[in-house]
Design a protein around this motif. Structure first.
Motif, short mmCIF file in Angstrom:
data_model
loop_
_atom_site.label_atom_id
_atom_site.label_comp_id
_atom_site.label_asym_id
_atom_site.label_seq_id
_atom_site.Cartn_x
_atom_site.Cartn_y
_atom_site.Cartn_z
N SER A 158 -5.30 -5.33 -0.19
CA SER A 158 -6.17 -6.46 0.17
C SER A 158 -7.56 -6.33 -0.44
CB SER A 158 -6.29 -6.56 1.69
OG SER A 158 -5.04 -6.85 2.28
N GLY A 166 -3.24 -9.91 -0.20
CA GLY A 166 -2.64 -8.68 0.29
C GLY A 166 -1.52 -8.15 -0.58
N GLY A 318 -0.77 -5.71 2.13
CA GLY A 318 -2.08 -5.59 2.76
C GLY A 318 -2.05 -5.93 4.25
#
Length: 365
Positions: A158, A166, A318
């Motif tokens: 991220s 992400g 992420g």
């Protein structure tokens, strides 16, 4: 051999495999459907899965006694990791794309192991034996590799320029997968060759006698059969939970399902780790628990990355802000708990409290 498996350790996996086969031949009876008979079979599936998990532990103890540490623990760890990858792959290939599946599964394993299983081991072991000692250098090896990979694979995606949503770019994903495999290979070399003494579970001369070759081969076969029963029933039991949870308005149902599946998969290792801690073999307990978490983050994400590229489905790694905070808190707590080489009941209580908060956030994010 003091802990010879009972007759139920042979019968339950066989019954579990038969029930899984029946579900395959008669899908209308599988969990997730409707009707009284389906409900009865669903309860039976849960019972046989738990029984097969206990059987796995019994046979793994025999195999570990023959192979000695750390190879006995590694066999169980690799077996469970293979099970996890196979279940996630089947779920990824079934139905709509779920890009967060790998992330939720790996996060669940890390949180359940480092807070729930480790906390229970520390608490029960300390209640029975007051303070327990560990091989601090060995545990530090687990934590350093696990923390590095956890941050690089679950938090870093991220933060990169390509990771606004992400995700790693394809090149980044391939590179980070190779990094994960290389780091885990380096850890295994240290654990099994260079510094085996850092992971020793008991002093030389106090080890249990090795089982005979016939008992070892039978236990190895039954270990694989028990694991097969667990993985065969895990998906059916997960469907039961998914159908049940579908009746509620959960804000993040994927996270709850991922945690439940991770719990089922980790059941054999969790039971074995807690039993070892109760016998005052805390290092063996941590070898099992931390080894499973490290293997998951090191092997599962590269395997799922390869599968996602093959089938052309994206993968989001992420973490959200709250999951990122809980993961970092867990890592800091692990460093503090094992930093002195001695543990007590308070360490276990703190880990379990963090686990309770994690469970709460699954249902109330």
């Amino acid at each position: 051999m003091g802990n010879r498996p009972k007759a139920s350790a042979y019968a339950l996996p066989a019954l579990g495999l038969l029930l899984a086969l029946m579900f395959h031949l008669h899908p209308e009876l599988a969990p997730g459907g409707r009707g009284l008979l389906v409900g009865i079979f669903s309860v039976l599936a849960v019972a046989l899965l738990c029984g097969s998990a206990f059987s796995t532990v019994s046979h793994a103890d025999v195999v570990a006694a023959r192979l000695r540490e750390p190879f006995g623990t590694l066999l169980l760890t690799f077996s469970v990791t293979i099970i996890e990858v196979s279940i996630m792959a089947s779920m990824m290939l079934n139905g709509e794309n779920n890009p967060t599946l790998a992330r939720e599964s790996v996060l669940s394993v890390l949180m359940i192991v480092n807070t729930g299983i480790v906390g229970l081991c520390l608490l029960l072991g300390s209640i029975k034996h007051r303070e327990q000692t560990i091989q601090q250098q060995g545990v530090s090896g687990y934590l350093s590799a696990m923390i590095a990979l956890g941050v690089m694979l679950l938090i870093l995606p991220s933060e990169t320029r390509a990771g606004a949503t992400g995700t790693f770019s394809p090149v980044q994903l391939a590179y980070m997968s190779m990094i994960a495999l290389a780091l885990y290979a380096a850890f295994l070399y240290m654990q099994t060759v260079r510094h085996r003494e850092h992971f020793a579970t008991q002093p030389e001369g106090h080890a249990e006698p090795k089982p005979k070759a016939r008992a070892f081969l039978l236990a190895l076969f039954m270990l694989l059969a028990s694991l097969a029963a667990v993985v065969s029933l895990s998906r059916n039991v997960a469907e039961t939970f998914e159908h049940f949870l579908g009746q509620f308005q959960l804000e993040d149902p994927d996270a709850v399902i991922g945690a439940l599946v991770a719990t089922l998969i980790l059941l054999p290792e969790g039971i074995s780790a807690v039993r070892a801690a109760a016998r005052n073999h805390l290092q063996h307990s941590l070898n099992i628990a931390l080894g499973s978490a490290l293997a998951t983050v090191s092997l599962t994400i590269p395997a799922m990355a390869f599968i996602s590229v093959i089938i052309g489905r994206p993968m989001v790694l992420g973490l959200d802000n709250e999951d990122r905070t809980m993961l970092l808190l867990t890592f800091v707590l692990a460093i503090l708990s094992f930093g002195t080489g001695r543990t007590n009941a308070l360490n276990g209580v703190v880990h379990l409290i963090v686990f309770c908060v994690y469970v709460m956030l699954l249902f109330l994010p």
